[in-house]
Design an enzyme around this catalytic site. Structure first.
Site, PDB file in Angstrom:
ATOM      1  N   TYR A 103       2.297 -68.381  11.601  1.00 40.34           N
ATOM      2  CA  TYR A 103       1.618 -69.675  11.548  1.00 40.34           C
ATOM      3  C   TYR A 103       2.504 -70.707  10.845  1.00 40.34           C
ATOM      4  CZ  TYR A 103      -2.364 -68.144  14.041  1.00 40.34           C
ATOM      5  OH  TYR A 103      -3.237 -67.482  15.077  1.00 40.34           O
ATOM      6  N   ASP A 253      -5.593 -35.734  18.005  1.00 47.57           N
ATOM      7  CA  ASP A 253      -6.269 -35.490  19.413  1.00 47.57           C
ATOM      8  C   ASP A 253      -5.042 -34.706  20.401  1.00 47.57           C
ATOM      9  OD1 ASP A 253      -8.464 -36.947  19.270  1.00 47.57           O
ATOM     10  OD2 ASP A 253      -7.886 -38.677  19.923  1.00 47.57           O
TER      11      ASP A 253
END
EC number: 5.6.2.2
Length: 368
Positions: A103, A253
């Site tokens: 920005y 996982d």
């Protein structure tokens, strides 16, 4: 931990490196040359194994940022403006986020130096890290907070803008644990009663281990990776291993994307291969979920998607998975066509993971 004088010296070195880069561009202009900046090609095919350091690093192939085209000239222009911003920031003793840099560029007087999106500014900061051999943390650049945490028998001292504070990562924190700071090198480890470090992918499993008292029963420091781990998470994991001589195991996982999470902890990632020696813990071992666990415990599963299959096949060629263990596990998963989450272990009861699965796997690995 860095003292105030050490930090000042590090800031000076980082600023000098940035100014040297800008001077190189100026010298090329002065000598009538087309300004260029050369960086390693950041692709999987350009990753090689450094046998001395046991991590994956960039190879010899490079890409050149050159001002001999409009597009190339704009990239170097953006680099010059960013170098000036970072050098000023260091001189003023301030810091900013990667998002703020994106920005802030909109306020620069040269419109062509402004970034089109944050991915572009992020990549430029990485380029500057590579060519300057200085980390973005030393530029005083930080990402948005990852929220990753630590829970376990670790006593540390943290340097903050408000001074030093000492924290015990069990006794002085709530159930959420101690939040890992953006720059873990500001931490000094004072004392610990830990036997090993357990890095956990998901928040649900991390909470299950803490609720079941796994950290207290087994003297383990639980590091919540929070998915793909941030650099700060990987850095503190490496420090826990190197500084405290603690074994590190990774619990994720059972799918190809989680295997890559493990690989980023152990060997580094393509995106940050220039920092593998600083971030990676090559001694880290994978505890599960393994495809073999899916079969052995008959875990609830989901079918592999086409993207899962493609990812697994890609991992068979990934240099980070080139050993018999990973080839066997990946080929088994392709054969059964299934994947499972960590929390699928709850199908055998809420205590199964802490009373049976982890103790048995840690015993097999020689950690317990």
């Amino acid at each position: 931990m860095s003292s105030e004088s050490d930090t000042d010296t590090e800031d000076e070195i980082a600023r000098e490196r940035l100014i040297e880069l800008a001077s190189d561009f100026y010298d090329q202009f002065a000598e009538g040359e087309v300004p260029t900046m050369e960086i390693p090609t950041r692709t999987k095919s350009n990753i090689v194994f450094d046998e001395d350091k046991d991590v994956w690093v960039y190879g010899d192939r490079t890409s050149t940022r050159s001002a001999n085209s409009v597009r190339g000239a704009q990239k170097l222009l953006k680099a010059i403006y960013t170098i000036e911003f970072l050098a000023d920031q260091l001189e003023q003793g301030r810091s900013s986020t990667l998002r703020e840099l994106y920005y802030l560029s909109e306020s620069w007087d040269e419109e062509r130096a402004q970034f089109n999106d944050q991915d572009e500014s992020n990549q430029l900061v990485e380029d500057l890290e590579i060519v300057s051999k200085v980390t973005r943390e030393d530029f005083h650049m930080r990402p948005e907070e990852s929220g990753a945490t630590i829970m376990g028998p670790l006593y540390l001292r943290e340097q903050t803008r408000r001074g030093e504070r000492e924290i015990h990562c069990q006794k002085d924190v709530g159930e959420g644990g101690y939040q890992i700071p953006n720059n873990p090198d500001t931490i000094e480890f004072l004392d610990n009663d830990a036997d090993f470090v357990l890095c956990v992918e998901t928040g649900g499993m991390r909470d299950r281990l803490v609720e079941n008292g796994f950290d207290e029963e087994h003297n383990v420091i639980i590091v919540h990776l929070k998915g793909q781990p941030a650099r700060a998470t990987r850095r503190i994991t490496k420090r826990l291993h190197d500084d405290l001589d603690l074994p590190v195991v990774v619990f994720c996982d059972g799918d190809p994307w989680s295997y890559r999470i493990y690989a980023s902890v152990a060997y580094g990632s393509i995106k940050s291969a220039h920092l593998s020696e600083y971030l990676a813990t090559p001694e880290a071992e994978y505890i599960g979920i393994q495809p073999a666990d899916i079969v052995e415990y008959d875990l609830p599963t989901d079918p592999l998607s086409d993207s899962d299959i493609n990812a697994l096949e890609s991992e068979l060629d990934d240099p980070r998975f080139q050993d018999d263990y990973w080839r066997e596990q990946i080929e088994l998963q392709l054969d059964i066509g299934k994947k499972a989450e960590q929390q699928a272990l709850a199908s055998r009861g809420l205590d199964f993971v802490t009373e049976t699965y982890l103790p048995e796997r840690l015993g097999e690995m020689g950690v317990l």
